[in-house]
Design an enzyme around this catalytic site. Structure first.
Site, PDB file in Angstrom:
ATOM      1  N   ASP A 114       0.822  -1.214   0.000  1.00  0.00           N
ATOM      2  CA  ASP A 114       0.000   0.000   0.000  1.00  0.00           C
ATOM      3  C   ASP A 114       0.855   1.263   0.000  1.00  0.00           C
ATOM      4  OD1 ASP A 114      -2.453  -1.147  -0.149  1.00  0.00           O
ATOM      5  OD2 ASP A 114      -3.110  -0.661   1.879  1.00  0.00           O
ATOM      6  N   ASP A 173       3.700  -9.309   9.269  1.00  0.00           N
ATOM      7  CA  ASP A 173       3.875  -7.873   9.071  1.00  0.00           C
ATOM      8  C   ASP A 173       5.256  -7.617   8.476  1.00  0.00           C
ATOM      9  OD1 ASP A 173       1.373  -7.237   9.929  1.00  0.00           O
ATOM     10  OD2 ASP A 173       1.970  -6.573  11.931  1.00  0.00           O
ATOM     11  N   ASP A 175       7.916  -6.173   9.344  1.00  0.00           N
ATOM     12  CA  ASP A 175       9.152  -6.275  10.134  1.00  0.00           C
ATOM     13  C   ASP A 175       9.329  -7.667  10.744  1.00  0.00           C
ATOM     14  OD1 ASP A 175       6.849  -5.499  11.660  1.00  0.00           O
ATOM     15  OD2 ASP A 175       8.144  -5.287  13.408  1.00  0.00           O
ATOM     16  N   ASP A 267      -7.452  -8.074  13.277  1.00  0.00           N
ATOM     17  CA  ASP A 267      -6.983  -9.404  13.672  1.00  0.00           C
ATOM     18  C   ASP A 267      -7.820  -9.977  14.813  1.00  0.00           C
ATOM     19  OD1 ASP A 267      -6.105  -7.481  15.463  1.00  0.00           O
ATOM     20  OD2 ASP A 267      -3.975  -7.857  15.140  1.00  0.00           O
TER      21      ASP A 267
END
Length: 505
Positions: A114, A173, A175, A267
């Site tokens: 994004d 994610d 990281d 989530d």
């Protein structure tokens, strides 16, 4: 004289009784929080003593490639990596996903980018092309807008035709760096146990030693995984999905309605809905995934706002849905409403801030009010000890951790209020800034950001609360007959240090 008489009457007939009532409420809540903490830790002790690992509770067998068919007996797994302008870490997550040990024809890596920065978008595309040239089935998907933020990206990613051939979906994610054997260790739980919808791994922090703030975050999150996730998995086969480092069964997600962007905790939203359909979740403590902690105080504040506002807002939206659910028994509904939401996501934040940072300091002005020692020393000591045990190496930092958690309780309380009342920032989503602390050598040139001046670092709310607590400490030192001023002085200093921005990197 008449005015003084009215003031004394108002104090004795109105203010003091009201304050006593607030103290009584806080004492009741402190007992609820303590009982919940003891309950979770008893379950953890039970797991450790009797070695009740998931592999013993659920069927688990290692996947073996068929000599004749190759990897045809393996299910197809989709690995999703949502990201937004992740200059410092995108190579880490993409590289780690592409190194997962799994038959290449049974693995699809989907990068949901994004990003709005053209330079970063180009670099992400080049990274995907690099791995595609090595035989990895990798897709780089982009949208025209950021509607729904992460939930919107994940929802859009599920609409592609190639997703239909997948049985399971792993999410990381930007990281997060899974070990190469991650799928080999998690997917068998889903294959051999058709009632299991989610397998969640534990987070491991590569930059925990970056600064004092990251050390304290490590303590809090280690307790979350060790106590909350472990106990939920053991007793109820339910816990909140952490948004990353987990593998989902696609059929369970679809049955529950897929991703929704009605809150900033998509989530947890998905996990609750799937859980209410009767599916089971498995938390595997021994499987870890490397990740990065926010080392800047501003980024950490935004993250904590989202993590407190989102669950409170979800609680508001789903309470009646949980009550009217017919698929699970009353005990599981009670657990989700009371333990999972009400105690851990709502009242613990209110209690921590109002009792230790408002009620306790203000009590120095009310000699008529007696706050029992068990509520200010014994119970807090036990709860703190439970938390500290999860990170033994940081036990000596426990005092700093308590003071810092009380400071952050102010922001969590504010976020919880906004979530419950659906205030103006209820759907605010600020991506937690990553600095690439996981890299030993920087893969990309770092963009130097101008240093913020002292005025830009100042946080007025922390300073105001800190000054108030300091005034209470001075009053208690001058006129009180207890040693409460010692704690109040340290807590005031913690607020003021955070207020002037001298925390984090």
């Amino acid at each position: 004289m008449k005015t003084m008489w009215y003031l004394r009457q108002t104090r004795s007939l109105l203010i003091v009784p009201a304050f006593k009532c607030l103290v009584a409420i806080c004492l009741v809540i402190s007992l609820l929080v303590f009982v919940e903490s003891v309950y979770m830790n008893i379950l953890v002790v039970y797991v450790k003593l009797f070695k009740r690992k998931p592999e013993k509770i659920y069927k688990w067998e290692a996947m073996q490639e068929d000599i004749e068919q190759g990897g045809q007996n393996f299910p197809t797994v989709l690995v999703q990596i949502p990201m937004y302008n992740e200059r410092e870490v995108f190579q880490l997550s993409i590289g780690a996903a592409c190194r997962l040990i799994w038959p290449l024809d049974r693995l699809i890596v989907q990068v949901l980018d994004d990003s709005t920065d053209p330079t970063i978008m180009e670099m992400v595309s080049m990274e995907c092309a690099k791995w595609a040239s090595k035989g990895i089935n990798i897709k780089c998907e982009r949208r025209d807008n950021r509607s729904g933020y992460k939930a919107g990206a994940l929802k859009q990613g599920m609409r592609h035709s190639y997703v239909k051939q997948c049985n399971y979906i792993a999410i990381f994610d930007a990281d997060f760096q899974p070990e190469p054997d991650y799928l080999q260790r998690t997917v068998p739980f889903l294959i051999h146990n058709p009632e299991v919808a989610l397998v969640q791994a534990r987070w491991k922090f590569v930059n925990a030693n970056k600064c004092l703030m990251t050390r304290m975050q490590e303590m809090s999150l280690n307790y979350h995984f060790t106590a909350e996730q472990e106990s939920g998995s053991t007793r109820h086969a339910f816990f909140g999905f952490n948004g990353t480092a987990g593998v989902w069964r696609l059929a369970a997600m679809e049955e529950a309605g897929g991703w929704k962007d009605r809150t900033t905790v998509e989530d947890m939203d998905l996990a609750v809905r799937v859980g209410l359909h009767g599916w089971k979740f498995v938390f595997v403590y021994d499987i870890t995934v490397k990740s990065e902690l926010p080392s800047q105080f501003k980024a950490f504040r935004f993250q904590q706002h989202r993590w407190s506002c989102g669950p409170a807002n979800l609680f508001r939206k789903m309470t009646m849905e949980i009550i009217h659910n017919k698929r699970v028994d009353i005990w599981k509904k009670l657990y989700v409403i009371y333990s999972f939401f009400f105690v851990r996501k709502i009242i613990v934040h209110f209690f921590t801030f109002f009792f230790y940072c408002v009620i306790l300091p203000t009590s120095v002005f009310f000699n008529e009010v007696n706050i029992p020692t068990w509520s200010t020393i014994y119970l807090p000591f036990m709860i703190t000890l439970f938390n500290a045990i999860a990170t033994p190496r940081s036990f000596y930092l426990v005092v700093f951790w308590v003071l810092f958690e009380n400071v952050m309780a102010m922001h969590r309380t504010k976020g919880t209020f906004i979530g419950l009342l659906e205030g103006g920032r209820v759907n605010e989503w600020v991506v937690t800034e990553k600095l690439g602390d996981a890299l030993e050598t920087k893969l990309l040139p770092q963009v130097k950001k101008p240093r913020n001046g002292i005025l830009e670092r100042v946080n007025s709310k922390e300073i105001m609360v800190g000054v108030y607590i300091l005034c209470c400490a001075c009053y208690d030192f001058a006129f009180g007959n207890t040693l409460l001023y010692i704690y109040l002085s340290m807590q005031a200093l913690a607020f003021i240090i955070c207020g002037i921005g001298f925390v984090g990197t």
